[in-house]
Design a protein around this motif. Structure first.
Motif, PDB file in Angstrom:
ATOM      1  N   HIS A  94       0.824  -1.224   0.000  1.00  0.00           N
ATOM      2  CA  HIS A  94       0.000   0.000   0.000  1.00  0.00           C
ATOM      3  C   HIS A  94       0.855   1.271   0.000  1.00  0.00           C
ATOM      4  O   HIS A  94       0.487   2.275   0.635  1.00  0.00           O
ATOM      5  N   PHE A  95       1.973   1.249  -0.696  1.00  0.00           N
ATOM      6  CA  PHE A  95       2.873   2.399  -0.628  1.00  0.00           C
ATOM      7  C   PHE A  95       2.308   3.608  -1.372  1.00  0.00           C
ATOM      8  O   PHE A  95       2.557   4.754  -0.972  1.00  0.00           O
ATOM      9  N   SER A  96       1.573   3.384  -2.458  1.00  0.00           N
ATOM     10  CA  SER A  96       0.991   4.516  -3.182  1.00  0.00           C
ATOM     11  C   SER A  96       0.018   5.273  -2.290  1.00  0.00           C
ATOM     12  O   SER A  96      -0.037   6.509  -2.311  1.00  0.00           O
ATOM     13  N   ARG A  97      -0.745   4.541  -1.454  1.00  0.00           N
ATOM     14  CA  ARG A  97      -1.659   5.168  -0.516  1.00  0.00           C
ATOM     15  C   ARG A  97      -0.876   5.963   0.538  1.00  0.00           C
ATOM     16  O   ARG A  97      -1.269   7.065   0.939  1.00  0.00           O
ATOM     17  N   PHE A  98       0.250   5.425   0.959  1.00  0.00           N
ATOM     18  CA  PHE A  98       1.109   6.099   1.936  1.00  0.00           C
ATOM     19  C   PHE A  98       1.634   7.405   1.344  1.00  0.00           C
ATOM     20  O   PHE A  98       1.643   8.446   2.007  1.00  0.00           O
TER      21      PHE A  98
ATOM     22  N   PRO B  53       2.335   5.222  10.266  1.00  0.00           N
ATOM     23  CA  PRO B  53       1.864   3.840  10.215  1.00  0.00           C
ATOM     24  C   PRO B  53       3.000   2.863   9.929  1.00  0.00           C
ATOM     25  O   PRO B  53       3.993   3.196   9.276  1.00  0.00           O
ATOM     26  N   LYS B  54       2.854   1.655  10.417  1.00  0.00           N
ATOM     27  CA  LYS B  54       3.872   0.620  10.213  1.00  0.00           C
ATOM     28  C   LYS B  54       3.978   0.277   8.725  1.00  0.00           C
ATOM     29  O   LYS B  54       2.971   0.180   8.029  1.00  0.00           O
ATOM     30  N   VAL B  55       5.194   0.096   8.278  1.00  0.00           N
ATOM     31  CA  VAL B  55       5.452  -0.269   6.885  1.00  0.00           C
ATOM     32  C   VAL B  55       5.726  -1.768   6.806  1.00  0.00           C
ATOM     33  O   VAL B  55       6.538  -2.296   7.571  1.00  0.00           O
TER      34      VAL B  55
END
Length: 345
Positions: free
Chosen positions: A214-218, A294-296
């Protein structure tokens, strides 16, 4: 001209490119447009194959990947650049060697000259020869002074040539590194693969594909600057689990690839699990708000290279294994054994 499309054909392709960019959520700048136009035209089989594999694996296409495809397949070829680097490096190496030898020979000559003049001074020469000896001593002193100055110039030239050689090596190394994360890029990966396979054609190579969940959301929520910091720290953590024999690569925007020669599937899966746990333990705090982010987490896919396939097929299969890890809930490791057992169902 590279393309020989009619106005109608170019217009049709332009419409397809526009649609492709919209679906992939890519900006319509020249690099992305050129890569998409080449893909729509279908002239470059390798470029088309890579994009097809990305699409089939539902992997995102971002500016990083498009820029890499452009530099590999569309940028004007410049074979002179590598040749110039090699020639410059060789010339500087020879210059450094020559100055080393010259400085050493000059030291030996000056020592021999001092020894000879000392012997002359200790003898009692014929008075008739004394003016000649005096002139020889004066000339020798002047020569010694000029040679000392030359020696200083040789030492300076030597230092400069060594520094230049160091800078050339750094330049060559920088061409193989991703500037953001410091990991190796695709050029370095291909060079290393060619070296491994030239050493041993049937060599076993394990690959661990890594993708941030979900990196794009991050990125959308916290911005690209913080996203780049996260990428860099995750890359360092990934690299810490790779020994000198392996190769950590940034293969995409939030995608990494770990290549491990002479490693079986089980060992590679264990390493992948260690990487997953290590990244999961990372904690990030915003420097502005001081709030904990948030945790990655990461998803990983592990596979082995097979002699019956080419490298692009291997990367495509590795992407399928990575997709399996994502479909199973993310933040986990999947191997090609799961894929073979029908775990995707």
């Amino acid at each position: 001209m590279k393309y020989h499309d009619s106005i109608q054909q170019a217009g049709e392709k332009a419409a397809q490119v526009k649609l492709f960019l919209q679906r992939a959520n890519l900006a319509a700048h020249p690099v992305n447009y050129a890569v998409c136009y080449e893909y729509i035209s279908g002239h470059n089989s390798q470029l088309c194959q890579i994009i097809e594999q990305k699409l089939s694996a539902r992997a995102p296409l971002d500016d990083f990947i498009m820029a890499d495809l452009y530099s590999r397949f569309l940028a004007p070829a410049n074979p002179q650049q590598e040749l110039m680097l090699q020639e410059a490096s060789g010339m500087v190496s020879r210059m450094a060697a020559y100055t080393d030898v010259a400085a050493e020979q000059l030291d030996d000559y000056l020592l021999h000259l001092d020894h000879s003049m000392l012997q002359i001074q200790q003898t009692k020469p014929d008075p008739v020869l004394q003016p000649i000896i005096n002139q020889l001593q004066q000339t020798t002193a002047e020569f010694r002074l000029s040679q000392q100055q030359m020696q200083q110039q040789l030492l300076l030239a030597n230092q400069q040539s060594h520094q230049l050689r160091h800078e050339l090596e750094q330049l060559k190394q920088q061409r193989l590194l991703d500037p953001l994360t410091g990991l190796y890029n695709r050029l370095a990966m291909q060079n290393q693969l060619d070296l491994w396979f030239s050493e041993q054609p049937g060599r076993r190579i394990a690959a661990i594909a890594v993708n941030l969940d979900h990196f794009s959301r991050f990125n959308q929520e916290y911005g690209n600057t913080i996203g780049d910091v996260i990428l860099s720290k995750v890359a360092r953590k990934i690299s810490s689990y790779v020994q000198s024999s392996g190769l950590p690569v940034r293969s995409g925007g939030e995608e990494f690839l770990i290549l491990l020669p002479d490693v079986d599937l089980r060992s590679a899966s264990e390493i992948a699990e260690q990487v997953r746990r290590g990244v999961e333990k990372l904690r990030f705090v915003s420097s502005r708000s001081k709030k904990t982010l948030p945790k990655v987490t990461i998803s990983l896919g592990v596979s082995l290279y097979q002699q019956s396939e080419n490298w692009y097929q291997f990367l495509g299969r590795t992407a399928e294994v990575l997709l399996l890890a994502k479909k199973r809930g993310r933040n986990q490791v999947a191997s090609e054994l799961m894929l073979a057992d029908g775990a995707l169902a």
